[in-house]
Structure formats: C-alpha cells, structure tokens
Motif scaffolding. Structure first.
Motif, PDB file in Angstrom:
ATOM      1  N   PRO A  80       0.831  -1.210   0.000  1.00  0.00           N
ATOM      2  CA  PRO A  80       0.000   0.000   0.000  1.00  0.00           C
ATOM      3  C   PRO A  80       0.859   1.251   0.000  1.00  0.00           C
ATOM      4  O   PRO A  80       1.932   1.293   0.604  1.00  0.00           O
ATOM      5  CB  PRO A  80      -0.787  -0.116   1.308  1.00  0.00           C
ATOM      6  N   VAL A  81       0.390   2.273  -0.703  1.00  0.00           N
ATOM      7  CA  VAL A  81       1.071   3.567  -0.718  1.00  0.00           C
ATOM      8  C   VAL A  81       0.045   4.656  -0.440  1.00  0.00           C
ATOM      9  O   VAL A  81      -1.123   4.522  -0.819  1.00  0.00           O
ATOM     10  CB  VAL A  81       1.773   3.836  -2.074  1.00  0.00           C
ATOM     11  N   PRO A  82       0.433   5.730   0.242  1.00  0.00           N
ATOM     12  CA  PRO A  82      -0.516   6.794   0.569  1.00  0.00           C
ATOM     13  C   PRO A  82      -0.938   7.624  -0.632  1.00  0.00           C
ATOM     14  O   PRO A  82      -1.915   8.366  -0.561  1.00  0.00           O
ATOM     15  CB  PRO A  82       0.245   7.645   1.594  1.00  0.00           C
ATOM     16  N   TRP A  83      -0.185   7.534  -1.741  1.00  0.00           N
ATOM     17  CA  TRP A  83      -0.489   8.346  -2.928  1.00  0.00           C
ATOM     18  C   TRP A  83      -0.413   7.434  -4.148  1.00  0.00           C
ATOM     19  O   TRP A  83       0.669   7.021  -4.566  1.00  0.00           O
ATOM     20  CB  TRP A  83       0.512   9.499  -3.046  1.00  0.00           C
ATOM     21  N   ALA A  84      -1.565   7.099  -4.718  1.00  0.00           N
ATOM     22  CA  ALA A  84      -1.651   6.094  -5.778  1.00  0.00           C
ATOM     23  C   ALA A  84      -0.752   6.372  -6.986  1.00  0.00           C
ATOM     24  O   ALA A  84      -0.139   5.439  -7.528  1.00  0.00           O
ATOM     25  CB  ALA A  84      -3.104   5.937  -6.224  1.00  0.00           C
ATOM     26  N   PRO A  85      -0.628   7.637  -7.477  1.00  0.00           N
ATOM     27  CA  PRO A  85       0.246   7.875  -8.641  1.00  0.00           C
ATOM     28  C   PRO A  85       1.700   7.484  -8.421  1.00  0.00           C
ATOM     29  O   PRO A  85       2.450   7.340  -9.390  1.00  0.00           O
ATOM     30  CB  PRO A  85       0.111   9.391  -8.866  1.00  0.00           C
ATOM     31  N   PHE A  86       2.102   7.292  -7.164  1.00  0.00           N
ATOM     32  CA  PHE A  86       3.486   6.898  -6.907  1.00  0.00           C
ATOM     33  C   PHE A  86       3.786   5.524  -7.492  1.00  0.00           C
ATOM     34  O   PHE A  86       4.943   5.205  -7.790  1.00  0.00           O
ATOM     35  CB  PHE A  86       3.778   6.901  -5.407  1.00  0.00           C
ATOM     36  N   ARG A  87       2.730   4.695  -7.695  1.00  0.00           N
ATOM     37  CA  ARG A  87       2.955   3.381  -8.291  1.00  0.00           C
ATOM     38  C   ARG A  87       3.527   3.510  -9.700  1.00  0.00           C
ATOM     39  O   ARG A  87       4.416   2.743 -10.088  1.00  0.00           O
ATOM     40  CB  ARG A  87       1.641   2.600  -8.339  1.00  0.00           C
ATOM     41  N   GLY A  88       3.015   4.460 -10.460  1.00  0.00           N
ATOM     42  CA  GLY A  88       3.533   4.678 -11.807  1.00  0.00           C
ATOM     43  C   GLY A  88       4.986   5.123 -11.787  1.00  0.00           C
ATOM     44  O   GLY A  88       5.783   4.691 -12.623  1.00  0.00           O
ATOM     45  N   LEU A 133      14.005  13.502   0.184  1.00  0.00           N
ATOM     46  CA  LEU A 133      14.153  12.097   0.555  1.00  0.00           C
ATOM     47  C   LEU A 133      13.011  11.656   1.471  1.00  0.00           C
ATOM     48  O   LEU A 133      12.445  10.565   1.306  1.00  0.00           O
ATOM     49  CB  LEU A 133      15.493  11.883   1.258  1.00  0.00           C
ATOM     50  N   LEU A 134      12.663  12.499   2.431  1.00  0.00           N
ATOM     51  CA  LEU A 134      11.587  12.154   3.364  1.00  0.00           C
ATOM     52  C   LEU A 134      10.248  12.041   2.648  1.00  0.00           C
ATOM     53  O   LEU A 134       9.455  11.137   2.946  1.00  0.00           O
ATOM     54  CB  LEU A 134      11.514  13.207   4.474  1.00  0.00           C
ATOM     55  N   VAL A 135       9.999  12.954   1.713  1.00  0.00           N
ATOM     56  CA  VAL A 135       8.752  12.876   0.940  1.00  0.00           C
ATOM     57  C   VAL A 135       8.695  11.569   0.167  1.00  0.00           C
ATOM     58  O   VAL A 135       7.653  10.905   0.103  1.00  0.00           O
ATOM     59  CB  VAL A 135       8.637  14.084  -0.017  1.00  0.00           C
ATOM     60  N   ASN A 136       9.834  11.174  -0.411  1.00  0.00           N
ATOM     61  CA  ASN A 136       9.891   9.909  -1.137  1.00  0.00           C
ATOM     62  C   ASN A 136       9.615   8.727  -0.203  1.00  0.00           C
ATOM     63  O   ASN A 136       8.897   7.789  -0.571  1.00  0.00           O
ATOM     64  CB  ASN A 136      11.261   9.753  -1.790  1.00  0.00           C
ATOM     65  N   GLY A 141       5.607   4.582   1.247  1.00  0.00           N
ATOM     66  CA  GLY A 141       5.126   3.758   2.340  1.00  0.00           C
ATOM     67  C   GLY A 141       6.229   3.259   3.250  1.00  0.00           C
ATOM     68  O   GLY A 141       5.962   2.593   4.253  1.00  0.00           O
ATOM     69  N   ILE A 142       7.502   3.562   2.917  1.00  0.00           N
ATOM     70  CA  ILE A 142       8.616   3.154   3.770  1.00  0.00           C
ATOM     71  C   ILE A 142       8.602   3.960   5.064  1.00  0.00           C
ATOM     72  O   ILE A 142       8.873   3.438   6.141  1.00  0.00           O
ATOM     73  CB  ILE A 142       9.958   3.344   3.037  1.00  0.00           C
ATOM     74  N   GLY A 143       8.301   5.241   4.937  1.00  0.00           N
ATOM     75  CA  GLY A 143       8.258   6.118   6.098  1.00  0.00           C
ATOM     76  C   GLY A 143       6.836   6.334   6.579  1.00  0.00           C
ATOM     77  O   GLY A 143       5.864   5.890   5.960  1.00  0.00           O
ATOM     78  N   THR A 144       6.716   7.019   7.697  1.00  0.00           N
ATOM     79  CA  THR A 144       5.407   7.314   8.276  1.00  0.00           C
ATOM     80  C   THR A 144       5.306   8.806   8.565  1.00  0.00           C
ATOM     81  O   THR A 144       6.310   9.466   8.826  1.00  0.00           O
ATOM     82  CB  THR A 144       5.199   6.540   9.591  1.00  0.00           C
ATOM     83  N   LEU A 145       4.076   9.296   8.534  1.00  0.00           N
ATOM     84  CA  LEU A 145       3.859  10.706   8.869  1.00  0.00           C
ATOM     85  C   LEU A 145       4.195  10.983  10.331  1.00  0.00           C
ATOM     86  O   LEU A 145       4.641  12.073  10.673  1.00  0.00           O
ATOM     87  CB  LEU A 145       2.412  11.095   8.572  1.00  0.00           C
ATOM     88  N   ALA A 146       3.976   9.986  11.191  1.00  0.00           N
ATOM     89  CA  ALA A 146       4.220  10.191  12.616  1.00  0.00           C
ATOM     90  C   ALA A 146       5.683  10.512  12.895  1.00  0.00           C
ATOM     91  O   ALA A 146       5.995  11.356  13.739  1.00  0.00           O
ATOM     92  CB  ALA A 146       3.801   8.953  13.391  1.00  0.00           C
ATOM     93  N   PHE A 147       6.602   9.855  12.181  1.00  0.00           N
ATOM     94  CA  PHE A 147       8.029  10.090  12.414  1.00  0.00           C
ATOM     95  C   PHE A 147       8.635  10.956  11.321  1.00  0.00           C
ATOM     96  O   PHE A 147       9.177  12.033  11.580  1.00  0.00           O
ATOM     97  CB  PHE A 147       8.780   8.760  12.492  1.00  0.00           C
ATOM     98  N   ASP A 148       8.549  10.487  10.070  1.00  0.00           N
ATOM     99  CA  ASP A 148       9.159  11.226   8.963  1.00  0.00           C
ATOM    100  C   ASP A 148       8.484  12.576   8.742  1.00  0.00           C
ATOM    101  O   ASP A 148       9.119  13.517   8.268  1.00  0.00           O
ATOM    102  CB  ASP A 148       9.104  10.390   7.684  1.00  0.00           C
ATOM    103  N   LEU A 152      10.279  16.120   8.529  1.00  0.00           N
ATOM    104  CA  LEU A 152      10.051  17.008   7.391  1.00  0.00           C
ATOM    105  C   LEU A 152       9.785  18.432   7.859  1.00  0.00           C
ATOM    106  O   LEU A 152      10.303  19.398   7.279  1.00  0.00           O
ATOM    107  CB  LEU A 152       8.886  16.482   6.560  1.00  0.00           C
ATOM    108  N   VAL A 153       9.003  18.574   8.915  1.00  0.00           N
ATOM    109  CA  VAL A 153       8.742  19.902   9.480  1.00  0.00           C
ATOM    110  C   VAL A 153      10.050  20.541   9.954  1.00  0.00           C
ATOM    111  O   VAL A 153      10.296  21.731   9.739  1.00  0.00           O
ATOM    112  CB  VAL A 153       7.737  19.808  10.643  1.00  0.00           C
ATOM    113  N   GLY A 154      10.910  19.740  10.571  1.00  0.00           N
ATOM    114  CA  GLY A 154      12.206  20.257  11.012  1.00  0.00           C
ATOM    115  C   GLY A 154      13.047  20.761   9.849  1.00  0.00           C
ATOM    116  O   GLY A 154      13.711  21.795   9.950  1.00  0.00           O
ATOM    117  N   HIS A 155      13.014  20.040   8.725  1.00  0.00           N
ATOM    118  CA  HIS A 155      13.762  20.468   7.546  1.00  0.00           C
ATOM    119  C   HIS A 155      13.233  21.794   7.000  1.00  0.00           C
ATOM    120  O   HIS A 155      14.008  22.662   6.596  1.00  0.00           O
ATOM    121  CB  HIS A 155      13.672  19.399   6.456  1.00  0.00           C
TER     122      HIS A 155
END
Length: 203
Positions: A80-88, A133-136, A141-148, A152-155
């Motif tokens: 599963p991925v949070p953003w379907a177009p990422f499959r392409g 990198l974090l967005v990727n 689906g490798i990362g999570t919003l809770a941690f990554d 990302l906000v820190g960056h």
C-alpha cells in the motif's frame, strides 16, 4: 459613493501592531541569538540521518538492491502507498533500471545530509535534499507521517531560518579555505562565494 477600502487611511497604531507581530514571528528565523536553538535542531536531525545512512551500509545497501525490491512490490500493487500515482513512478524507476543506483547512492546521500547539518555547511541545500528524501519515503510507504512527517517539518524550519541557521558551524572556515584554494589555482569565484568578514551577516 463611499470607498470600499483605503489602506492609506489605516491607523498608525494598526500598522505598528502588524509590524510588531511580523517582527515577533520572524525573530526566531532571523536573530543571531536563536542560532544555538538551530544548532541543537541541526545536530538532532543530523544524528538521525547519520544513523539512517550507516545502518544501510551495514545491512548491505552498497552491494544489493533493497530499494528495487520495495519499488517492484509497489509497482505490482502488493504494497500500500498513501499516494496512488506513486505506483507509476515506481514502475518507471524499475523499468529504467535505476533502482540499483538508488540503493547504492541512498546511504551516501543520507550521510551527506547528516554531515551538512552537523558541520553547518550548506545547511539549506541539505534541508531541501533531506526533505525530498523524506517525501519519497512517505509516498513509498517506507516512512510514516508520525516520524518522517515530524522530521520534514524540522527540515522546513531549517530552510526558513537560512539567515542564521549556519552561524554556529564551519561554513565561514570552508569559505576561507575555498577562497585560498581558488586564489592559488587562479580560479575566479562568484561574488557570493568570496569570503569577507561580512559574508555571513550577523543579526
């Protein structure tokens, strides 16, 4: 007929309050006195990136293709991925044979971001690169919003603090070394890379 709005008639007190509010909001991102706080954030995020990169080296990312295995599963719809177009996009990377390059370069990119944050050299470009990198990671689906997402906000905050984020660090020393080397090799440097005492402005 009465005018709808005339900004020239705004009261001096309102303008003053807006100016003070703006100064308060921008102060952490422009004042040299906040540079220790940005240093602490840099070191914290830099240490995390250093662990990311080193663990990948230890687990064989330089000789295998872990990223390729993940992207293949994403392209096939098995993960599963949070953003379907990422499959392409994942399918494009797999078909183009770019996944080994990604796997082998990922540890070095992460360590480069870490060293930039820790040293204070090229912090803003590193913040932008780390954010990408974090967005990727999140989209794959490798990362999570809770941690990554928090990282990302820190960056983003580090990038916004560009006037003072590198005041405590080795950027001025690196500029001096670069200028000395360029002078000896007779290589002209752009004005923004020429070292002067005012190269990094104090606030």
């Amino acid at each position: 007929m009465m005018p709808i709005h005339d900004r020239t008639n705004a009261s001096p007190r309102a303008v003053s309050l807006l100016g003070r509010a703006r100064a308060i909001v921008t102060w952490p991102f422009t004042s040299r006195y906040t540079s220790p706080l940005w240093l602490a954030l840099r070191l914290y995020i830099g240490w995390i990136w250093l662990q990311f990169g080193w663990r990948k080296i230890e687990t064989g990312w330089l000789t295998a293709d872990p990223m390729g295995d993940v992207l293949k599963q994403i392209a096939k719809g098995n993960l599963p991925v949070p953003w379907a177009p990422f499959r392409g996009f994942a399918a494009f990377l797999v078909d183009a044979g770019l996944t080994p390059l990604l796997s082998h370069s990922m540890p070095f990119m992460e360590i480069a971001v870490a060293l930039s944050f820790i040293s204070g050299i090229l912090v803003v470009p590193a913040a932008i690169g780390g954010a990408l990198l974090l967005v990727n990671f999140i989209l794959s689906g490798i990362g999570t919003l809770a941690f990554d997402g928090r990282l990302l906000v820190g960056h983003v905050l580090l990038a916004l603090a560009f006037p003072v984020v590198g005041l405590i660090g080795f950027e001025r020393l690196a500029l001096r070394v670069l200028n000395i080397m360029a002078a000896r090799l007779h290589i002209p440097l752009p004005a923004r890379l020429r070292y002067t005492p005012q190269t990094v402005r104090s606030r």
